[in-house]
Design a protein around this motif. Structure first.
Motif, PDB file in Angstrom:
ATOM      1  N   LEU A 160       0.819  -1.213   0.000  1.00 47.35           N
ATOM      2  CA  LEU A 160       0.000   0.000   0.000  1.00 47.35           C
ATOM      3  C   LEU A 160       0.853   1.264   0.000  1.00 47.35           C
ATOM      4  CD1 LEU A 160      -2.815  -0.999   2.531  1.00 47.35           C
ATOM      5  CD2 LEU A 160      -3.066  -0.665   0.064  1.00 47.35           C
ATOM      6  N   ASP A 161       2.128   1.135   0.311  1.00 41.18           N
ATOM      7  CA  ASP A 161       3.019   2.303   0.337  1.00 41.18           C
ATOM      8  C   ASP A 161       3.190   2.947  -1.031  1.00 41.18           C
ATOM      9  OD1 ASP A 161       3.408   2.116   3.043  1.00 41.18           O
ATOM     10  OD2 ASP A 161       5.340   1.097   2.914  1.00 41.18           O
ATOM     11  N   LYS A 162       2.875   2.194  -2.094  1.00 42.68           N
ATOM     12  CA  LYS A 162       3.005   2.785  -3.433  1.00 42.68           C
ATOM     13  C   LYS A 162       1.982   3.892  -3.646  1.00 42.68           C
ATOM     14  CE  LYS A 162       0.066  -0.526  -5.947  1.00 42.68           C
ATOM     15  NZ  LYS A 162       0.055  -1.563  -7.000  1.00 42.68           N
ATOM     16  N   PHE A 163       0.938   3.895  -2.811  1.00 44.85           N
ATOM     17  CA  PHE A 163      -0.069   4.953  -2.876  1.00 44.85           C
ATOM     18  C   PHE A 163       0.286   6.041  -1.873  1.00 44.85           C
ATOM     19  CE2 PHE A 163      -2.335   1.063  -4.157  1.00 44.85           C
ATOM     20  CZ  PHE A 163      -2.715   1.448  -5.438  1.00 44.85           C
ATOM     21  N   THR A 164       0.555   7.222  -2.382  1.00 39.53           N
ATOM     22  CA  THR A 164       0.892   8.342  -1.504  1.00 39.53           C
ATOM     23  C   THR A 164      -0.278   8.689  -0.602  1.00 39.53           C
ATOM     24  OG1 THR A 164       2.298   9.204  -3.276  1.00 39.53           O
ATOM     25  CG2 THR A 164       1.793  10.701  -1.464  1.00 39.53           C
ATOM     26  N   VAL A 165      -1.491   8.552  -1.127  1.00 38.57           N
ATOM     27  CA  VAL A 165      -2.707   8.871  -0.374  1.00 38.57           C
ATOM     28  C   VAL A 165      -3.617   7.653  -0.337  1.00 38.57           C
ATOM     29  CG1 VAL A 165      -4.763  10.332  -0.255  1.00 38.57           C
ATOM     30  CG2 VAL A 165      -2.584  11.299  -1.023  1.00 38.57           C
ATOM     31  N   LEU A 166      -4.063   7.307   0.866  1.00 38.66           N
ATOM     32  CA  LEU A 166      -5.001   6.210   1.063  1.00 38.66           C
ATOM     33  C   LEU A 166      -6.283   6.790   1.660  1.00 38.66           C
ATOM     34  CD1 LEU A 166      -5.169   3.122   0.801  1.00 38.66           C
ATOM     35  CD2 LEU A 166      -4.360   2.953   3.159  1.00 38.66           C
ATOM     36  N   ILE A 167      -7.400   6.644   0.942  1.00 37.87           N
ATOM     37  CA  ILE A 167      -8.680   7.156   1.419  1.00 37.87           C
ATOM     38  C   ILE A 167      -9.466   6.011   2.036  1.00 37.87           C
ATOM     39  CG2 ILE A 167     -10.846   8.292   0.789  1.00 37.87           C
ATOM     40  CD1 ILE A 167      -9.412   9.545  -1.581  1.00 37.87           C
ATOM     41  N   LEU A 168      -9.777   6.136   3.327  1.00 34.86           N
ATOM     42  CA  LEU A 168     -10.584   5.147   4.039  1.00 34.86           C
ATOM     43  C   LEU A 168     -11.947   5.762   4.311  1.00 34.86           C
ATOM     44  CD1 LEU A 168      -8.044   3.707   6.647  1.00 34.86           C
ATOM     45  CD2 LEU A 168      -8.607   2.829   4.379  1.00 34.86           C
TER      46      LEU A 168
END
Length: 252
Positions: A160-168
């Motif tokens: 998941l670190d490849k995504f700079t932004v994680l929307i939960l």
């Protein structure tokens, strides 16, 4: 001296697909307009870079999982209090907070547009070349829980670190079980000062003891989230309720 006939093969080997497609057409234009070689080369490179950027943005949009249509242009700020168009635009146009791994927390009752706001920001950041991943909090937790059962949680978090932004989205709907509590906390701890979390929740911090079955874990999770965060409290009438009342009125 290189053989011009081999140029298509060389361009293919170098993965210069756009140049391979357009070099001949552009060469005719360059000859007709008497371009210097540097001008011709610069035009080819510019075309290649523009094509790659378009493909990159298409890939970012596809992998983001953002809800279709929930963009800033389609959001009605007139029905919302506590958040303005100017604030959201500032977050999109000045993404330094993302570069620094800061978080964004959107609180408010169900149906007032928190998901739409978070998605709007996500779309804006993708257009700025930032990798974003949207997921319901419940789905994300279930996936991480499955990874943990398969002894692959650490690998899943790193992926998941490849995504700079994680929307939960809709954090308040995560079930309070020891397993889900554990992976949710590990996700928050893993992202701390490393990657940005955008979280929507219909539950204020004071109610987060319903998410974590350990008060110490609750405090630790909140502490990590708010340490570098922008917090927005959204207020207004549920647009779903208003839409329902409008439909009922139209049938009477």
């Amino acid at each position: 001296m290189a053989n011009v006939a081999a140029l298509p093969i060389m361009l293919k080997s170098l993965r210069l697909a756009c140049i391979g497609t357009h070099w001949q057409t552009l060469a005719k234009k360059a000859t007709a307009e008497r371009w210097v070689p540097e001008h011709y080369l610069a035009e080819l490179c510019a075309m290649e870079l523009a094509t790659r950027e378009d493909k990159r943005l298409q890939r970012y949009h596809k992998e983001s999982g953002l809800p279709p249509g929930k963009t800033l242009a389609s959001f009605d700020f007139s029905a919302l209090e506590g958040v303005s168009l100017q604030q959201i635009n500032a977050l999109i146009q000045n993404p330094h907070w993302v570069e620094q791994g800061e978080n964004l927390l959107l609180f408010g009752a169900s149906g007032i547009g928190k998901t739409h706001l978070a998605s709007s920001i996500g779309y804006g950041l993708v257009e700025a070349g930032i990798r974003v991943k949207f997921s319901s909090a419940t789905h994300m937790v279930q996936e991480l829980q499955q990874a943990k059962q398969n002894l692959g949680l650490a690998e899943a978090l790193v992926k998941l670190d490849k995504f700079t932004v994680l929307i939960l989205d809709d954090l308040g709907y995560v079930k309070k079980t020891a397993q889900e509590t554990s992976v949710l906390f590990e996700l928050i701890a893993h992202r701390y000062e490393r990657g940005t979390l955008i979280i929507t929740s219909n539950q204020a911090f004071k109610d987060w003891d319903h998410l974590f079955d350990d008060s110490i874990m609750t405090v630790a999770a909140i502490d990590r989230l708010v340490h570098h965060a922008t917090i927005m409290n959204c207020e207004g009438e549920s647009y779903r309720r208003k839409a329902s009342l409008k439909r009922m009125a139209s049938t009477q």
